[in-house]
Design a protein around this motif. Structure first.
Motif, PDB file in Angstrom:
ATOM      1  N   THR A 166       0.863  -1.189   0.000  1.00 50.28           N
ATOM      2  CA  THR A 166       0.000   0.000   0.000  1.00 50.28           C
ATOM      3  C   THR A 166       0.891   1.228   0.000  1.00 50.28           C
ATOM      4  N   TYR A 167       0.426   2.226  -0.676  1.00 51.63           N
ATOM      5  CA  TYR A 167       1.159   3.492  -0.766  1.00 51.63           C
ATOM      6  C   TYR A 167       0.237   4.609  -0.327  1.00 51.63           C
ATOM      7  N   GLN A 168       0.699   5.388   0.599  1.00 53.22           N
ATOM      8  CA  GLN A 168      -0.104   6.489   1.111  1.00 53.22           C
ATOM      9  C   GLN A 168       0.583   7.790   0.680  1.00 53.22           C
ATOM     10  N   ALA A 169      -0.042   8.448  -0.275  1.00 53.32           N
ATOM     11  CA  ALA A 169       0.544   9.675  -0.823  1.00 53.32           C
ATOM     12  C   ALA A 169       0.215  10.849   0.076  1.00 53.32           C
ATOM     13  N   LYS A 170       1.146  11.758   0.181  1.00 53.49           N
ATOM     14  CA  LYS A 170       0.922  12.999   0.929  1.00 53.49           C
ATOM     15  C   LYS A 170       0.220  13.983  -0.002  1.00 53.49           C
ATOM     16  N   PRO A 171      -0.529  14.919   0.557  1.00 50.48           N
ATOM     17  CA  PRO A 171      -1.252  15.861  -0.311  1.00 50.48           C
ATOM     18  C   PRO A 171      -0.295  16.806  -1.043  1.00 50.48           C
ATOM     19  N   VAL A 172      -0.730  17.199  -2.204  1.00 43.67           N
ATOM     20  CA  VAL A 172       0.042  18.135  -3.026  1.00 43.67           C
ATOM     21  C   VAL A 172      -0.309  19.553  -2.583  1.00 43.67           C
ATOM     22  N   GLU A 173       0.702  20.357  -2.381  1.00 45.89           N
ATOM     23  CA  GLU A 173       0.484  21.749  -1.994  1.00 45.89           C
ATOM     24  C   GLU A 173       0.819  22.628  -3.191  1.00 45.89           C
ATOM     25  N   ILE A 174      -0.158  23.420  -3.578  1.00 43.00           N
ATOM     26  CA  ILE A 174       0.010  24.313  -4.725  1.00 43.00           C
ATOM     27  C   ILE A 174      -0.143  25.745  -4.227  1.00 43.00           C
ATOM     28  N   HIS A 175       0.854  26.551  -4.486  1.00 45.48           N
ATOM     29  CA  HIS A 175       0.820  27.963  -4.102  1.00 45.48           C
ATOM     30  C   HIS A 175       0.979  28.803  -5.370  1.00 45.48           C
ATOM     31  N   VAL A 176       0.025  29.674  -5.593  1.00 42.86           N
ATOM     32  CA  VAL A 176       0.063  30.556  -6.758  1.00 42.86           C
ATOM     33  C   VAL A 176       0.189  31.988  -6.250  1.00 42.86           C
ATOM     34  N   LYS A 177       1.186  32.681  -6.742  1.00 43.35           N
ATOM     35  CA  LYS A 177       1.354  34.089  -6.408  1.00 43.35           C
ATOM     36  C   LYS A 177       1.117  34.865  -7.690  1.00 43.35           C
ATOM     37  N   ARG A 178       0.067  35.632  -7.670  1.00 42.09           N
ATOM     38  CA  ARG A 178      -0.265  36.378  -8.887  1.00 42.09           C
ATOM     39  C   ARG A 178       0.767  37.457  -9.142  1.00 42.09           C
ATOM     40  N   GLY A 179       1.025  37.674 -10.404  1.00 37.17           N
ATOM     41  CA  GLY A 179       1.975  38.704 -10.787  1.00 37.17           C
ATOM     42  C   GLY A 179       1.327  40.068 -10.696  1.00 37.17           C
ATOM     43  N   GLY A 180       0.587  40.437 -11.586  1.00 41.23           N
ATOM     44  CA  GLY A 180      -0.035  41.758 -11.577  1.00 41.23           C
ATOM     45  C   GLY A 180       0.476  42.571 -12.746  1.00 41.23           C
ATOM     46  N   MET A 181      -0.131  43.700 -12.894  1.00 45.15           N
ATOM     47  CA  MET A 181       0.219  44.559 -14.016  1.00 45.15           C
ATOM     48  C   MET A 181       0.709  45.888 -13.471  1.00 45.15           C
ATOM     49  N   LYS A 182       1.794  46.359 -13.996  1.00 39.19           N
ATOM     50  CA  LYS A 182       2.343  47.658 -13.630  1.00 39.19           C
ATOM     51  C   LYS A 182       2.141  48.583 -14.822  1.00 39.19           C
ATOM     52  N   MET A 183       1.671  49.776 -14.515  1.00 39.44           N
ATOM     53  CA  MET A 183       1.439  50.741 -15.585  1.00 39.44           C
ATOM     54  C   MET A 183       2.077  52.059 -15.177  1.00 39.44           C
ATOM     55  N   ASP A 184       2.993  52.522 -16.001  1.00 42.70           N
ATOM     56  CA  ASP A 184       3.645  53.817 -15.786  1.00 42.70           C
ATOM     57  C   ASP A 184       3.340  54.710 -16.983  1.00 42.70           C
ATOM     58  N   PRO A 185       2.178  55.347 -16.964  1.00 39.76           N
ATOM     59  CA  PRO A 185       1.833  56.156 -18.133  1.00 39.76           C
ATOM     60  C   PRO A 185       2.646  57.450 -18.177  1.00 39.76           C
ATOM     61  N   VAL A 186       2.981  57.859 -19.390  1.00 40.35           N
ATOM     62  CA  VAL A 186       3.653  59.143 -19.622  1.00 40.35           C
ATOM     63  C   VAL A 186       2.679  59.985 -20.441  1.00 40.35           C
ATOM     64  N   TYR A 187       2.165  61.019 -19.798  1.00 44.69           N
ATOM     65  CA  TYR A 187       1.205  61.891 -20.471  1.00 44.69           C
ATOM     66  C   TYR A 187       1.959  63.026 -21.157  1.00 44.69           C
TER      67      TYR A 187
END
Length: 190
Positions: free
Chosen positions: A134-155
């Protein structure tokens, strides 16, 4: 007699003007958005699982037993042999007690015991491949860190070109009054 008359002619004043329209030109340079997408981070981790291998059934079926298992099996076998012997002796006693039956009971019992051999210990009839895995697997841990958007407008500000309008006013004709004496000559000696 014809009298002299005064004749007057007037002309009104006239104003002239010239205009030049105002001029407005506007340009809007495009702004720079400068968008940057930071990549997301994905981390997947899983601890090592647990593997259980139980070969006790296979060892038991092949005759490889621990001393405790061997002792338990011998006890069960001896107990069964004792119970079988008690039952056989009881049946023999019952047959010898029954004197009402015709025949020699002791001779019949002796004849039955001629072919008896000692009973060997039990041996496995077939090997059982009884390995439990018998094999008892440990749970998979998934961590997602969102990137995001950077906006540096030049008017950029709008560019204006403006020429103001112009009005030029001038006198096209001045006001006049002309007075003339018409008719007979006048004595100017007065």
């Amino acid at each position: 007699m014809q009298l002299a008359r005064i004749q007057m002619q007037s002309s009104p004043a006239q104003i002239g003007f010239t205009t030049r329209n105002a001029f407005l030109e506007m340009q809007q340079p495009q702004a720079e958005m400068n968008l940057r997408q930071e990549p997301a981070t994905l981390q997947i981790s899983q601890d090592a699982g647990v593997l259980f291998i139980d070969s006790s059934r296979a060892r038991e079926s092949s005759g490889l037993r621990s001393s405790m298992q061997f002792s338990d099996e011998n006890y069960q076998f001896s107990k069964q042999q004792l119970l079988d012997a008690i039952a056989r002796i009881s049946q023999e006693g019952d047959s010898m007690r029954a004197i009402e039956n015709p025949g020699n009971a002791i001779a019949a019992l002796a004849f039955d015991k001629i072919g008896i051999s000692p009973t060997p210990l039990s041996t496995p009839s077939s090997l059982d491949e009884g390995v439990d895995v018998t094999y008892q697997a440990k749970p998979v841990e998934i961590h997602v860190k969102r990137g995001g958007m950077k906006m540096d407008p030049v008017y950029r500000p709008p560019i204006y070109k403006y020429k103001p309008g112009d009005v030029n006013v001038y006198m096209k004709q001045y006001q006049q009054l002309r007075i003339e004496v018409v008719g007979l000559n006048m004595d100017q000696s007065l």
